[in-house]
Design an enzyme around this catalytic site. Structure first.
Site, PDB file in Angstrom:
ATOM      1  N   CYS A 104      -0.501   4.213   2.030  1.00  0.00           N
ATOM      2  CA  CYS A 104      -0.158   4.198   3.504  1.00  0.00           C
ATOM      3  C   CYS A 104       1.329   4.289   3.838  1.00  0.00           C
ATOM      4  CB  CYS A 104      -0.628   2.388   4.067  1.00  0.00           C
ATOM      5  SG  CYS A 104      -1.983   1.951   3.261  1.00  0.00           S
ATOM      6  N   ASP A 105       2.084   3.689   3.173  1.00  0.00           N
ATOM      7  CA  ASP A 105       3.770   3.821   3.519  1.00  0.00           C
ATOM      8  C   ASP A 105       4.528   4.605   2.793  1.00  0.00           C
ATOM      9  OD1 ASP A 105       2.920   1.882   5.561  1.00  0.00           O
ATOM     10  OD2 ASP A 105       3.027   0.168   3.889  1.00  0.00           O
ATOM     11  N   CYS A 140       0.912  -1.173   0.037  1.00  0.00           N
ATOM     12  CA  CYS A 140       0.057   0.074   0.004  1.00  0.00           C
ATOM     13  C   CYS A 140       0.813   1.133  -0.064  1.00  0.00           C
ATOM     14  CB  CYS A 140      -0.898  -0.083   1.192  1.00  0.00           C
ATOM     15  SG  CYS A 140      -1.897   1.456   1.312  1.00  0.00           S
TER      16      CYS A 140
END
Ligand code: NAP
Length: 305
Positions: free
Chosen positions: A136-137, A133
């Site tokens: 997200c990261d 992701c």
């Protein structure tokens, strides 16, 4: 007894539920995640959602889908579906909290689950430098060296996004041609910090036991191996369907996706499939929305006899 139970609150499920509600049917949508939207949540930016030429974030579009569901006051149950069975004309949905719900028709819209590469180090370093992701990261990897595995639309779009953070980005794809859209491939190949490794397969993810440090890749033509040192690795190897919760047989394609006709009907009367879980050639948000609306329309015809 519901008229329709919709399994999954991604775009296909949300469209099916809204259309069912607008047909005045008793509808319930069941979703295992607390945040709705399914895989729409993952892409950092969506620029092919027709009607929004300026683009929209995955999270932003998910919020809009959820707001649309709430606008129509569609009941939602947050639970994991354990099994779906059929007795005469009634479907029974068994949930992880041991409750059972019944419906005249079911729309399966659970999408797919991430495909893993099955290579050493993948499980060990997941969440410790290995991610799937980017939204997200990515912020954890400012000015770091990254690698991406995959050549589909997810890999290409997320590589372009990750390159905004990374100082160097290796893109490893097993074929010489990308599967994803040409417009994305052209854009990323122009970026000097992105180094494509085409015709390479990933053999092993390595680290110090705490976090990832390198990826061992092999040239499929020459069999020459290379160790790519990195701070983070993003895997976008596609998705697989999961239909293990069905207690009866419905026709699947070779890859395990549910076969339907153009009305989203499976071979089982009253059972419909929509979105990524269905056997189809183009998995997109707009095709999932289309599938969901057609499934609800077909279910309405079935219920009304
Ligand atoms: P995908 O299209 O299935 O691509 C998966 C990629 O991973 C392929 O390039 C595949 O290689 C590679 N791969 C699979 N197994 C592998 C393995 N064991 N080792 C190495 N590589 C492996 O998946 P996706 O990119 O996640 O996209 C999923 C669906 O969502 C697609 O229908 C896609 O079009 C859609 N999507 C659309 C957009 C958009 O329109 N903006 C964005 C994201 C996703 P091969 O090519 O050699 O098979």
């Amino acid at each position: 007894m519901f008229d329709i139970i919709v399994a999954g609150a991604g775009p296909a499920g949300i469209a099916a539920a809204i259309y069912a509600k607008r047909y005045n049917l008793e509808v319930l949508i069941i979703e295992k995640e607390y945040i709705l939207g399914g895989k729409v949540l993952y892409p950092h930016w969506i620029e092919n959602f027709i009607g929004i030429p300026e683009g929209i974030s995955g999270a932003g579009l998910s919020e809009k889908l959820q707001a649309h569901l709430e606008f129509f006051k569609i009941p939602l149950k947050n639970a994991l579906i354990q099994s779906i069975s059929k007795n005469d004309k009634t479907f029974t949905v068994s949930l992880s909290d041991a409750s059972e719900l019944q419906a005249k028709a079911i729309v399966l819209a659970q999408g797919t689950k991430e495909r893993s590469l099955g290579i050493p180090g993948e499980k060990e370093y997941k969440g410790r430098g290995v991610s799937s992701c980017a939204t997200c990261d990515a912020p954890f990897f400012k000015h770091k060296t990254l690698a991406v595995i995959g050549g589909g639309n997810s890999a290409l779009a997320e590589t372009i996004y990750l390159a905004e953070f990374a100082s160097k980005l290796h893109l490893v794809h097993r074929r010489m041609e990308f599967r994803g859209a040409e417009i994305l491939a052209e854009q990323l190949l122009k970026n000097p910090i992105i180094q494509p490794h085409l015709g390479f397969t990933a053999l092993e993810i390595r680290g110090d036991g705490q976090k990832v440090s390198s990826l061992l890749i092999e040239n499929l033509n020459t069999k020459k191996q290379e160790e790519v040192f990195l701070d983070g690795l993003f895997i976008f190897a596609g998705y697989e369907p999961d239909t293990s919760f069905l207690t009866f047989k419905t026709e699947l394609d070779d890859a395990g996706f549910i076969k339907t006709n153009e009305n989203m009907e499976t071979g089982i009367p009253g059972l419909y499939a929509a979105g990524d879980i269905r056997s189809k050639s183009l998995r997109q948000i707009i095709t999932a929305l289309s599938d969901g609306s057609i499934a609800a329309h077909s279910a309405r015809d079935y219920i009304k006899g």
